[in-house]
Design a protein around this motif. Structure first.
Motif, PDB file in Angstrom:
ATOM      1  N   ALA A   1       0.598  -1.210  -0.123  1.00 50.25           N
ATOM      2  CA  ALA A   1      -0.098   0.020  -0.035  1.00 50.25           C
ATOM      3  C   ALA A   1       0.844   1.110  -0.106  1.00 50.25           C
ATOM      4  O   ALA A   1       0.469   2.103  -0.804  1.00 50.25           O
ATOM      5  N   THR A   2       1.907   1.225   0.855  1.00 48.55           N
ATOM      6  CA  THR A   2       2.764   2.374   0.848  1.00 48.55           C
ATOM      7  C   THR A   2       3.489   2.775  -0.603  1.00 48.55           C
ATOM      8  O   THR A   2       3.555   3.652  -0.858  1.00 48.55           O
ATOM      9  N   GLN A   3       4.223   1.334  -0.763  1.00 49.83           N
ATOM     10  CA  GLN A   3       4.927   1.611  -2.160  1.00 49.83           C
ATOM     11  C   GLN A   3       3.822   2.042  -3.363  1.00 49.83           C
ATOM     12  O   GLN A   3       4.284   2.899  -4.222  1.00 49.83           O
ATOM     13  N   THR A   4       2.725   1.613  -3.293  1.00 56.25           N
ATOM     14  CA  THR A   4       1.772   1.742  -4.588  1.00 56.25           C
ATOM     15  C   THR A   4       1.381   3.415  -4.316  1.00 56.25           C
ATOM     16  O   THR A   4       1.432   4.319  -5.317  1.00 56.25           O
ATOM     17  N   ALA A   5       1.221   4.010  -3.212  1.00 56.24           N
ATOM     18  CA  ALA A   5       0.735   5.382  -3.117  1.00 56.24           C
ATOM     19  C   ALA A   5       2.253   6.025  -3.461  1.00 56.24           C
ATOM     20  O   ALA A   5       1.846   7.290  -4.237  1.00 56.24           O
ATOM     21  N   HIS A   6       3.227   5.862  -2.951  1.00 54.52           N
ATOM     22  CA  HIS A   6       4.420   6.390  -3.551  1.00 54.52           C
ATOM     23  C   HIS A   6       4.623   6.578  -5.044  1.00 54.52           C
ATOM     24  O   HIS A   6       4.954   7.487  -5.511  1.00 54.52           O
ATOM     25  N   GLN A   7       4.416   5.262  -5.585  1.00 56.73           N
ATOM     26  CA  GLN A   7       4.542   5.278  -7.027  1.00 56.73           C
ATOM     27  C   GLN A   7       3.586   6.394  -7.958  1.00 56.73           C
ATOM     28  O   GLN A   7       3.965   7.110  -8.616  1.00 56.73           O
ATOM     29  N   ALA A   8       2.306   6.261  -7.151  1.00 57.38           N
ATOM     30  CA  ALA A   8       1.333   7.382  -7.792  1.00 57.38           C
ATOM     31  C   ALA A   8       1.895   8.787  -7.446  1.00 57.38           C
ATOM     32  O   ALA A   8       1.619   9.414  -8.529  1.00 57.38           O
ATOM     33  N   ALA A   9       2.365   9.163  -6.533  1.00 56.71           N
ATOM     34  CA  ALA A   9       2.933  10.245  -6.080  1.00 56.71           C
ATOM     35  C   ALA A   9       4.054  10.581  -7.180  1.00 56.71           C
ATOM     36  O   ALA A   9       3.944  11.812  -7.927  1.00 56.71           O
TER      37      ALA A   9
ATOM     38  N   HIS B   1       5.798  19.082  10.278  1.00 51.64           N
ATOM     39  CA  HIS B   1       4.825  20.143  10.192  1.00 51.64           C
ATOM     40  C   HIS B   1       4.074  20.243   8.912  1.00 51.64           C
ATOM     41  O   HIS B   1       4.833  20.507   7.783  1.00 51.64           O
ATOM     42  N   ARG B   2       2.783  19.828   8.717  1.00 56.46           N
ATOM     43  CA  ARG B   2       2.028  20.174   7.165  1.00 56.46           C
ATOM     44  C   ARG B   2       2.804  19.412   6.190  1.00 56.46           C
ATOM     45  O   ARG B   2       2.804  19.883   5.135  1.00 56.46           O
ATOM     46  N   ALA B   3       3.181  18.033   6.582  1.00 58.08           N
ATOM     47  CA  ALA B   3       3.765  17.464   5.733  1.00 58.08           C
ATOM     48  C   ALA B   3       3.063  16.388   4.625  1.00 58.08           C
ATOM     49  O   ALA B   3       3.520  15.873   3.544  1.00 58.08           O
ATOM     50  N   LEU B   4       1.809  16.449   4.809  1.00 59.15           N
ATOM     51  CA  LEU B   4       0.880  15.685   4.045  1.00 59.15           C
ATOM     52  C   LEU B   4      -0.284  16.360   3.530  1.00 59.15           C
ATOM     53  O   LEU B   4      -1.205  17.114   4.122  1.00 59.15           O
ATOM     54  N   LYS B   5      -0.500  16.185   2.124  1.00 61.15           N
ATOM     55  CA  LYS B   5      -1.582  16.715   1.557  1.00 61.15           C
ATOM     56  C   LYS B   5      -2.850  15.951   1.577  1.00 61.15           C
ATOM     57  O   LYS B   5      -2.634  14.727   1.475  1.00 61.15           O
ATOM     58  N   VAL B   6      -3.938  16.542   1.855  1.00 59.47           N
ATOM     59  CA  VAL B   6      -5.307  15.734   2.116  1.00 59.47           C
ATOM     60  C   VAL B   6      -6.395  16.497   1.622  1.00 59.47           C
ATOM     61  O   VAL B   6      -6.348  17.660   1.361  1.00 59.47           O
ATOM     62  N   LEU B   7      -7.289  15.377   1.100  1.00 58.33           N
ATOM     63  CA  LEU B   7      -8.740  16.125   0.779  1.00 58.33           C
ATOM     64  C   LEU B   7      -9.824  15.745   2.025  1.00 58.33           C
ATOM     65  O   LEU B   7      -9.950  14.318   2.648  1.00 58.33           O
ATOM     66  N   MET B   8     -10.270  16.789   2.684  1.00 61.48           N
ATOM     67  CA  MET B   8     -11.059  16.699   3.759  1.00 61.48           C
ATOM     68  C   MET B   8     -12.587  17.393   3.455  1.00 61.48           C
ATOM     69  O   MET B   8     -12.599  18.422   2.642  1.00 61.48           O
ATOM     70  N   PRO B   9     -13.591  16.741   3.877  1.00 59.52           N
ATOM     71  CA  PRO B   9     -14.913  17.086   3.869  1.00 59.52           C
ATOM     72  C   PRO B   9     -14.964  18.711   4.347  1.00 59.52           C
ATOM     73  O   PRO B   9     -14.192  18.873   5.444  1.00 59.52           O
TER      74      PRO B   9
ATOM     75  N   GLY C   1       3.210   6.705   2.254  1.00 59.39           N
ATOM     76  CA  GLY C   1       3.720   6.884   0.691  1.00 59.39           C
ATOM     77  C   GLY C   1       3.759   8.132   0.044  1.00 59.39           C
ATOM     78  O   GLY C   1       4.257   8.474  -0.981  1.00 59.39           O
ATOM     79  N   LEU C   2       2.987   9.089   0.684  1.00 52.39           N
ATOM     80  CA  LEU C   2       2.591  10.535   0.165  1.00 52.39           C
ATOM     81  C   LEU C   2       3.146  11.368   0.865  1.00 52.39           C
ATOM     82  O   LEU C   2       2.980  12.637   0.487  1.00 52.39           O
ATOM     83  N   ILE C   3       3.910  11.220   1.810  1.00 45.60           N
ATOM     84  CA  ILE C   3       4.628  12.516   2.813  1.00 45.60           C
ATOM     85  C   ILE C   3       5.240  13.229   2.000  1.00 45.60           C
ATOM     86  O   ILE C   3       6.259  12.796   0.918  1.00 45.60           O
ATOM     87  N   ASN C   4       5.292  14.583   2.117  1.00 44.69           N
ATOM     88  CA  ASN C   4       6.250  15.562   1.284  1.00 44.69           C
ATOM     89  C   ASN C   4       6.132  15.447  -0.254  1.00 44.69           C
ATOM     90  O   ASN C   4       6.991  15.715  -0.778  1.00 44.69           O
ATOM     91  N   THR C   5       4.780  15.178  -0.779  1.00 47.07           N
ATOM     92  CA  THR C   5       4.529  15.087  -2.172  1.00 47.07           C
ATOM     93  C   THR C   5       3.316  15.956  -2.564  1.00 47.07           C
ATOM     94  O   THR C   5       2.542  16.543  -1.537  1.00 47.07           O
ATOM     95  N   GLU C   6       3.150  16.089  -3.680  1.00 42.39           N
ATOM     96  CA  GLU C   6       1.887  17.023  -4.159  1.00 42.39           C
ATOM     97  C   GLU C   6       0.423  16.208  -4.413  1.00 42.39           C
ATOM     98  O   GLU C   6      -0.328  16.610  -4.801  1.00 42.39           O
ATOM     99  N   THR C   7       0.700  14.926  -3.859  1.00 48.12           N
ATOM    100  CA  THR C   7      -0.376  13.968  -4.070  1.00 48.12           C
ATOM    101  C   THR C   7      -1.179  13.908  -2.966  1.00 48.12           C
ATOM    102  O   THR C   7      -0.666  13.568  -1.701  1.00 48.12           O
ATOM    103  N   ALA C   8      -2.668  14.062  -2.941  1.00 50.79           N
ATOM    104  CA  ALA C   8      -3.350  13.982  -1.599  1.00 50.79           C
ATOM    105  C   ALA C   8      -3.763  12.969  -1.391  1.00 50.79           C
ATOM    106  O   ALA C   8      -4.157  11.837  -1.762  1.00 50.79           O
ATOM    107  N   LEU C   9      -3.892  12.509  -0.112  1.00 49.13           N
ATOM    108  CA  LEU C   9      -4.628  11.536   0.596  1.00 49.13           C
ATOM    109  C   LEU C   9      -6.023  12.038   0.669  1.00 49.13           C
ATOM    110  O   LEU C   9      -6.687  12.747   1.194  1.00 49.13           O
ATOM    111  N   ALA C  10      -7.067  10.975   0.026  1.00 48.37           N
ATOM    112  CA  ALA C  10      -8.527  10.962   0.496  1.00 48.37           C
ATOM    113  C   ALA C  10      -8.783   9.720   0.924  1.00 48.37           C
ATOM    114  O   ALA C  10      -8.783   8.664   0.472  1.00 48.37           O
ATOM    115  N   VAL C  11      -9.603  10.009   2.107  1.00 55.18           N
ATOM    116  CA  VAL C  11      -9.953   8.608   2.739  1.00 55.18           C
ATOM    117  C   VAL C  11     -11.518   8.365   2.402  1.00 55.18           C
ATOM    118  O   VAL C  11     -12.284   8.990   2.831  1.00 55.18           O
TER     119      VAL C  11
END
Length: 314
Positions: free
Chosen positions: A46-54, A294-302, A76-86
């Motif tokens: 899961a981590t590797q796939t997310a990192h590859q997507a980033a 600090h603020r190392a993960l981009k996310v999509l939040m409601p 896998g998304l830390i310090n990237t411009e790819t957002a996590l959406a849960v």
């Protein structure tokens, strides 16, 4: 057109989610997303796939699973411009509970689609991430009784997940009957404390104990700070008292519970201890070093969850 990846854990939760994943694509495509689907094979995958997507410049990875899956994808998304959406579909979904989302079940199969629609057009935000012995976590890192219990029960067969709360509670009671805590030395931003504790848990969010406790009611996701909670004691009676205090909110005024806000922390003991991160077991030892990114993960939040941020306008 925005590009997204639906990354789902087929073993997460009480009910298989795989057959419902394709139903999320239409509302996301309608909102302007180009979507692909992938299945996780393990936490590392899961981590590797997310990192590859980033690395391939996806705009977001939609993580479908429980808190463990969410933490693995976030890693896998830390310090990237790819957002996590849960899109919550696990046994426990505390990150989603924090944000007011309804988890998937066969009785709420439409929740996946509704949560996808909630996240389809929101502005990205940035939140803090923790590192525990260099392993990322989004929610918590803990040593002591909660880690003991998690090491005993994970990974769980799916049929046990239908009894997740009583199973977790019974295992915790069993562990507390024979395990009497740890002598810990704790450093937080230069302050030193030592004592005998049942639990030491660093939390980035407000909820704990499967969402039953509002452990840090004023926690913010992007303030560069976490809370270290130290729960003292050495017996089953102490463990039960802490549990009921946490659920009722009495821990906030208890002289047996102490909260230490921190940016960096270190927990040490002469005895080896187990560690849990985001409700998953990790390799333990005699030391846990915890840092806040600090603020190392981009996310999509409601939109309704923006009150969890220090400065939502950013």
């Amino acid at each position: 057109m925005r590009k997204g990846l639906l990354l789902y854990n087929p073993t997460a939760g009480r009910y298989p989610v795989g057959r419902f994943v394709h139903g999320i694509i239409h509302p996301l495509k309608y909102a302007g997303w180009s979507m692909e689907i992938a299945e996780t094979l393990s936490g590392t995958h899961a981590t590797q796939t997310a990192h590859q997507a980033a690395s391939e410049k996806y705009d977001a990875v939609f993580a479908i699973g429980g808190d463990g899956t969410v933490g693995q994808v976030a890693s896998g998304l830390i310090n990237t411009e790819t957002a996590l959406a849960v899109l919550p579909a696990g046994t426990t979904n505390v990150w989603a509970l924090e944000q007011g989302q309804k988890p998937f079940s066969w009785f709420q199969w439409h929740a996946l689609r509704e949560n996808a629609e909630l996240l389809a057009n929101v502005e990205p935000q940035y939140v803090d991430i923790g590192l525990c012995n260099d392993r990322p976590f989004l929610l918590w890192a803990g040593v002591g009784l909660d880690a003991q219990t998690i090491h005993k029960i994970e990974p769980r067969p799916r049929y046990f997940k239908h009894l997740s709360v009583p199973h977790f509670f019974a295992t915790t009671v069993w562990e507390a009957t024979f395990w009497h805590g740890l002598d810990l030395r704790v450093w937080t931003d230069g302050e030193f404390i030592e004592g005998h504790y049942l639990v030491a848990v660093a939390t980035n969010i407000r909820h704990y104990a499967g969402g039953m406790s509002l452990i840090s009611p004023n926690a913010l996701l992007d303030d560069g700070e976490m809370d270290m909670w130290l729960l003292s004691g050495d017996s089953l009676a102490d463990a039960l008292r802490h549990f009921f205090d946490l659920v009722a909110g009495r821990h906030l005024t208890s002289d047996q519970a102490r909260c230490l806000p921190f940016h960096t922390a270190r927990v040490e003991s002469d005895a080896a201890f187990n560690i849990q991160v985001d409700g998953d077991p990790m390799l333990g030892g005699n030391k846990a070093e915890i840092k806040t990114l600090h603020r190392a993960l981009k996310v999509l939040m409601p939109k309704d969850a923006l009150q969890l941020l220090k400065d939502p306008k950013r």
